[in-house]
Motif scaffolding. Sequence first.
Motif, PDB file in Angstrom:
ATOM      1  N   VAL A  95      -9.422 -27.486 -22.242  1.00 11.11           N
ATOM      2  CA  VAL A  95     -10.808 -27.029 -22.217  1.00 11.11           C
ATOM      3  C   VAL A  95     -10.918 -25.682 -21.501  1.00 11.11           C
ATOM      4  CG1 VAL A  95     -13.121 -27.534 -21.358  1.00 11.11           C
ATOM      5  CG2 VAL A  95     -11.738 -29.359 -22.339  1.00 11.11           C
ATOM      6  N   THR A  96     -10.156 -25.522 -20.421  1.00  8.92           N
ATOM      7  CA  THR A  96     -10.182 -24.249 -19.699  1.00  8.92           C
ATOM      8  C   THR A  96      -9.752 -23.102 -20.606  1.00  8.92           C
ATOM      9  OG1 THR A  96      -9.704 -25.375 -17.596  1.00  8.92           O
ATOM     10  CG2 THR A  96      -9.310 -22.994 -17.690  1.00  8.92           C
ATOM     11  N   GLY A  97      -8.728 -23.351 -21.431  1.00  8.97           N
ATOM     12  CA  GLY A  97      -8.280 -22.334 -22.377  1.00  8.97           C
ATOM     13  C   GLY A  97      -9.381 -21.917 -23.333  1.00  8.97           C
ATOM     14  N   GLN A  98     -10.167 -22.884 -23.789  1.00 12.94           N
ATOM     15  CA  GLN A  98     -11.278 -22.572 -24.693  1.00 12.94           C
ATOM     16  C   GLN A  98     -12.345 -21.736 -23.983  1.00 12.94           C
ATOM     17  OE1 GLN A  98     -12.737 -26.227 -26.468  1.00 12.94           O
ATOM     18  NE2 GLN A  98     -10.671 -27.044 -26.688  1.00 12.94           N
ATOM     19  N   PHE A  99     -12.628 -22.084 -22.722  1.00 10.47           N
ATOM     20  CA  PHE A  99     -13.664 -21.355 -21.981  1.00 10.47           C
ATOM     21  C   PHE A  99     -13.208 -19.949 -21.597  1.00 10.47           C
ATOM     22  CE2 PHE A  99     -15.649 -25.585 -20.490  1.00 10.47           C
ATOM     23  CZ  PHE A  99     -16.481 -25.591 -21.600  1.00 10.47           C
ATOM     24  N   VAL A 100     -11.914 -19.792 -21.309  1.00 10.49           N
ATOM     25  CA  VAL A 100     -11.400 -18.476 -20.932  1.00 10.49           C
ATOM     26  C   VAL A 100     -11.660 -17.466 -22.040  1.00 10.49           C
ATOM     27  CG1 VAL A 100      -9.260 -17.173 -20.570  1.00 10.49           C
ATOM     28  CG2 VAL A 100      -9.661 -19.275 -19.282  1.00 10.49           C
ATOM     29  N   SER A 101     -11.533 -17.926 -23.283  1.00 10.20           N
ATOM     30  CA  SER A 101     -11.745 -17.023 -24.422  1.00 10.20           C
ATOM     31  C   SER A 101     -13.220 -16.648 -24.598  1.00 10.20           C
ATOM     32  CB  SER A 101     -11.234 -17.689 -25.706  1.00 10.20           C
ATOM     33  OG  SER A 101     -11.987 -18.853 -26.007  1.00 10.20           O
ATOM     34  N   PRO A 157       1.153 -27.098  -7.769  1.00 12.55           N
ATOM     35  CA  PRO A 157      -0.286 -26.885  -7.514  1.00 12.55           C
ATOM     36  C   PRO A 157      -1.142 -28.053  -7.985  1.00 12.55           C
ATOM     37  CG  PRO A 157       0.362 -25.722  -9.488  1.00 12.55           C
ATOM     38  CD  PRO A 157       1.615 -26.406  -8.977  1.00 12.55           C
ATOM     39  N   ILE A 158      -0.882 -29.234  -7.446  1.00  9.40           N
ATOM     40  CA  ILE A 158      -1.589 -30.436  -7.917  1.00  9.40           C
ATOM     41  C   ILE A 158      -2.369 -31.110  -6.795  1.00  9.40           C
ATOM     42  CG2 ILE A 158      -0.044 -30.925  -9.847  1.00  9.40           C
ATOM     43  CD1 ILE A 158       1.469 -32.862  -8.049  1.00  9.40           C
ATOM     44  N   GLY A 159      -2.624 -30.408  -5.745  1.00  5.01           N
ATOM     45  CA  GLY A 159      -3.362 -31.005  -4.639  1.00  5.01           C
ATOM     46  C   GLY A 159      -3.126 -30.233  -3.365  1.00  5.01           C
ATOM     47  N   GLY A 160      -3.414 -30.844  -2.265  1.00 11.73           N
ATOM     48  CA  GLY A 160      -3.210 -30.222  -0.967  1.00 11.73           C
ATOM     49  C   GLY A 160      -3.466 -31.236   0.122  1.00 11.73           C
ATOM     50  N   MET A 181      -0.575 -17.863 -21.395  1.00  7.82           N
ATOM     51  CA  MET A 181      -0.344 -17.441 -20.013  1.00  7.82           C
ATOM     52  C   MET A 181      -1.673 -17.207 -19.279  1.00  7.82           C
ATOM     53  SD  MET A 181       1.609 -16.815 -17.505  1.00  7.82           S
ATOM     54  CE  MET A 181       3.230 -16.877 -18.252  1.00  7.82           C
ATOM     55  N   GLU A 182      -2.663 -16.636 -20.008  1.00  9.74           N
ATOM     56  CA  GLU A 182      -3.967 -16.384 -19.398  1.00  9.74           C
ATOM     57  C   GLU A 182      -4.627 -17.687 -18.960  1.00  9.74           C
ATOM     58  OE1 GLU A 182      -8.075 -13.865 -20.380  1.00  9.74           O
ATOM     59  OE2 GLU A 182      -6.731 -14.467 -22.011  1.00  9.74           O
ATOM     60  N   THR A 183      -4.479 -18.732 -19.826  1.00 11.92           N
ATOM     61  CA  THR A 183      -5.039 -20.041 -19.481  1.00 11.92           C
ATOM     62  C   THR A 183      -4.343 -20.618 -18.258  1.00 11.92           C
ATOM     63  OG1 THR A 183      -5.614 -20.509 -21.783  1.00 11.92           O
ATOM     64  CG2 THR A 183      -5.426 -22.389 -20.295  1.00 11.92           C
ATOM     65  N   PHE A 184      -3.012 -20.518 -18.221  1.00  8.20           N
ATOM     66  CA  PHE A 184      -2.243 -21.051 -17.090  1.00  8.20           C
ATOM     67  C   PHE A 184      -2.658 -20.386 -15.785  1.00  8.20           C
ATOM     68  CE2 PHE A 184       1.423 -20.776 -14.225  1.00  8.20           C
ATOM     69  CZ  PHE A 184       1.671 -22.131 -14.022  1.00  8.20           C
ATOM     70  N   ILE A 185      -2.770 -19.063 -15.801  1.00  9.42           N
ATOM     71  CA  ILE A 185      -3.164 -18.327 -14.592  1.00  9.42           C
ATOM     72  C   ILE A 185      -4.572 -18.730 -14.162  1.00  9.42           C
ATOM     73  CG2 ILE A 185      -3.697 -16.041 -13.676  1.00  9.42           C
ATOM     74  CD1 ILE A 185      -1.456 -14.940 -15.456  1.00  9.42           C
ATOM     75  N   SER A 186      -5.474 -18.879 -15.152  1.00  6.16           N
ATOM     76  CA  SER A 186      -6.854 -19.268 -14.834  1.00  6.16           C
ATOM     77  C   SER A 186      -6.894 -20.654 -14.200  1.00  6.16           C
ATOM     78  CB  SER A 186      -7.710 -19.248 -16.103  1.00  6.16           C
ATOM     79  OG  SER A 186      -7.782 -17.957 -16.651  1.00  6.16           O
ATOM     80  N   VAL A 187      -6.131 -21.599 -14.751  1.00  8.46           N
ATOM     81  CA  VAL A 187      -6.104 -22.962 -14.216  1.00  8.46           C
ATOM     82  C   VAL A 187      -5.563 -22.960 -12.793  1.00  8.46           C
ATOM     83  CG1 VAL A 187      -4.989 -25.216 -14.432  1.00  8.46           C
ATOM     84  CG2 VAL A 187      -5.962 -24.110 -16.449  1.00  8.46           C
ATOM     85  N   VAL A 188      -4.475 -22.224 -12.564  1.00  6.67           N
ATOM     86  CA  VAL A 188      -3.873 -22.174 -11.226  1.00  6.67           C
ATOM     87  C   VAL A 188      -4.859 -21.578 -10.218  1.00  6.67           C
ATOM     88  CG1 VAL A 188      -2.075 -21.092  -9.826  1.00  6.67           C
ATOM     89  CG2 VAL A 188      -1.496 -22.099 -12.039  1.00  6.67           C
ATOM     90  N   SER A 200     -10.704 -37.318 -19.061  1.00  9.59           N
ATOM     91  CA  SER A 200      -9.765 -36.208 -19.237  1.00  9.59           C
ATOM     92  C   SER A 200      -8.982 -36.005 -17.950  1.00  9.59           C
ATOM     93  CB  SER A 200     -10.507 -34.915 -19.600  1.00  9.59           C
ATOM     94  OG  SER A 200     -11.010 -34.977 -20.911  1.00  9.59           O
ATOM     95  N   GLY A 201      -7.687 -35.768 -18.118  1.00  7.46           N
ATOM     96  CA  GLY A 201      -6.815 -35.477 -16.991  1.00  7.46           C
ATOM     97  C   GLY A 201      -6.373 -34.033 -17.024  1.00  7.46           C
ATOM     98  N   PRO A 202      -5.226 -33.725 -16.411  1.00  8.05           N
ATOM     99  CA  PRO A 202      -4.762 -32.333 -16.333  1.00  8.05           C
ATOM    100  C   PRO A 202      -4.605 -31.660 -17.689  1.00  8.05           C
ATOM    101  CG  PRO A 202      -3.517 -33.742 -14.828  1.00  8.05           C
ATOM    102  CD  PRO A 202      -4.373 -34.650 -15.647  1.00  8.05           C
ATOM    103  N   VAL A 203      -4.062 -32.391 -18.680  1.00  4.58           N
ATOM    104  CA  VAL A 203      -3.845 -31.789 -19.999  1.00  4.58           C
ATOM    105  C   VAL A 203      -5.175 -31.451 -20.661  1.00  4.58           C
ATOM    106  CG1 VAL A 203      -2.908 -32.156 -22.314  1.00  4.58           C
ATOM    107  CG2 VAL A 203      -1.634 -32.947 -20.315  1.00  4.58           C
ATOM    108  N   GLY A 204      -6.121 -32.396 -20.590  1.00  4.58           N
ATOM    109  CA  GLY A 204      -7.433 -32.162 -21.179  1.00  4.58           C
ATOM    110  C   GLY A 204      -8.164 -31.015 -20.507  1.00  4.58           C
ATOM    111  N   ILE A 205      -8.099 -30.964 -19.173  1.00  2.00           N
ATOM    112  CA  ILE A 205      -8.763 -29.889 -18.425  1.00  2.00           C
ATOM    113  C   ILE A 205      -8.121 -28.545 -18.763  1.00  2.00           C
ATOM    114  CG2 ILE A 205      -9.141 -28.950 -16.113  1.00  2.00           C
ATOM    115  CD1 ILE A 205      -9.447 -31.840 -15.139  1.00  2.00           C
ATOM    116  N   TYR A 206      -6.797 -28.532 -18.883  1.00  2.00           N
ATOM    117  CA  TYR A 206      -6.086 -27.303 -19.248  1.00  2.00           C
ATOM    118  C   TYR A 206      -6.539 -26.806 -20.619  1.00  2.00           C
ATOM    119  CZ  TYR A 206      -2.173 -24.088 -20.020  1.00  2.00           C
ATOM    120  OH  TYR A 206      -1.413 -22.979 -20.262  1.00  2.00           O
TER     121      TYR A 206
END
Length: 420
Positions: free
Chosen positions: A334-340, A60-63, A1-8, A326-332
């Motif tokens: 990697v973001t999880g690894q960095f959040v920790s 949340p995939i663009g604007g 959940m922490e990774t998801f919130i960080s990505v969003v 890397s696309g959305p899955v890869g970025i998600y």
Amino acid sequence: METFISVVIIFGVLIAIHEFGHLIVAKKSGILCREYAIGFGPKLFSIKKGETVYTLRLLPIGGFVRMAGEDPEIIDIKPGHRIGLLFNHQQHVSKIIINHLDKYPDAKLVTVETADLEKDLVIKGYDSEDGELIEYPLDREAEYVVDEQAFQIAPLDRQFSSKTKTARFLTIFAGPFMNFLLAFVIFVVYFSIQGVPSNAPKLGQLVENNPAIQAGLHQGDRVIQIDEQPINAWQDIMTYVNHHPNSLLTFTIERNNQQQKIDVKTNARKGPSGKQEGFIGVYAPTKHSFVASLKGGVSQTYFWIKQELVGLKMLVTGAVGLDQLSGPVGIYNVTGQFVSQGFLIVLNWAAFLSINLGIINLLPLPALDGGRLLFIIVEALRGKPIDPQRESIVHFIGFALLMLLMVVVTWNDIQKVFLH
């Protein structure tokens, strides 16, 4: 959940800043901006300020910024159409009621003969009471109401397509530019907190359970020499230590205006070249100043822009394949690894992603900002605009191909993350 919130949060900020760039320059250029949206799909929240509706959407995939003149107008009033008109105190039409006329008992009912909502701003129609043909001038900010939703008309001089090539170019370029600016600001904040790496011959932060701290070295010690080798810069320390793995080195340091010698036994690890290198567990010294943070922000932003361009060159020349993207899955992932690893690491990652978003959007591909800029450049070279219908077809095809590429990259990400 922490990774998801960080990505969003990260992508929400990157997209919001990108679209804000488009919005602010468009408004400065006099372009009517109907909507500023973060995300796609159904609306979760919307508020209207001035002539622009600000919306938050489900995906949340663009604007986007919906500017008048980029797409066909929402409604086309044709001869024979029965409409209702409401007037301001100057007796100019302020609202054009398109349907559900029974809900507007005060509206003047008119059968349209001609309607010009862009150039002359006038509606000619037959009064429902006496059948007389009357010309009704429109207020420049008049609205037409469809299904009880109001949309402001767009006089020709308020439309994107009517603006100069320079104004249109700057409006499109402002999105990627804001991503580069955001990255710069993030790096300045990072260096303001962390400090800017310095080449002074001093010891920075020491790592626990490593030779330097075990031998009694302190952060801030000034290194005068190692063994008999004079030291004038941090790089001198690193070079000498790297060349002496598993060795006992004598550091001559200055601490509190006094010199002393400390013996340090280096450890060994495999370096980038594959050879053994010495290390003692010390980071480079840092300095804290606003000017240094600004310089660090500039240099770091330039470095990552350059790295992105080198990576794109390698992709185009075939030096790396699509499987490296890397696309959305890869970025998600990697973001999880960095959040920790903490806030500062995530801050650096967000700056990198902002630069990545800016570079990708500037690629001269249809459906991207770079593709739209390319059409403006071609128009300038030709001396006349490209047929809007043909341009729309090219953008549509380009968007479809980009979606196909996204599917391929996402599948590669899934294989890397879940199947390996």
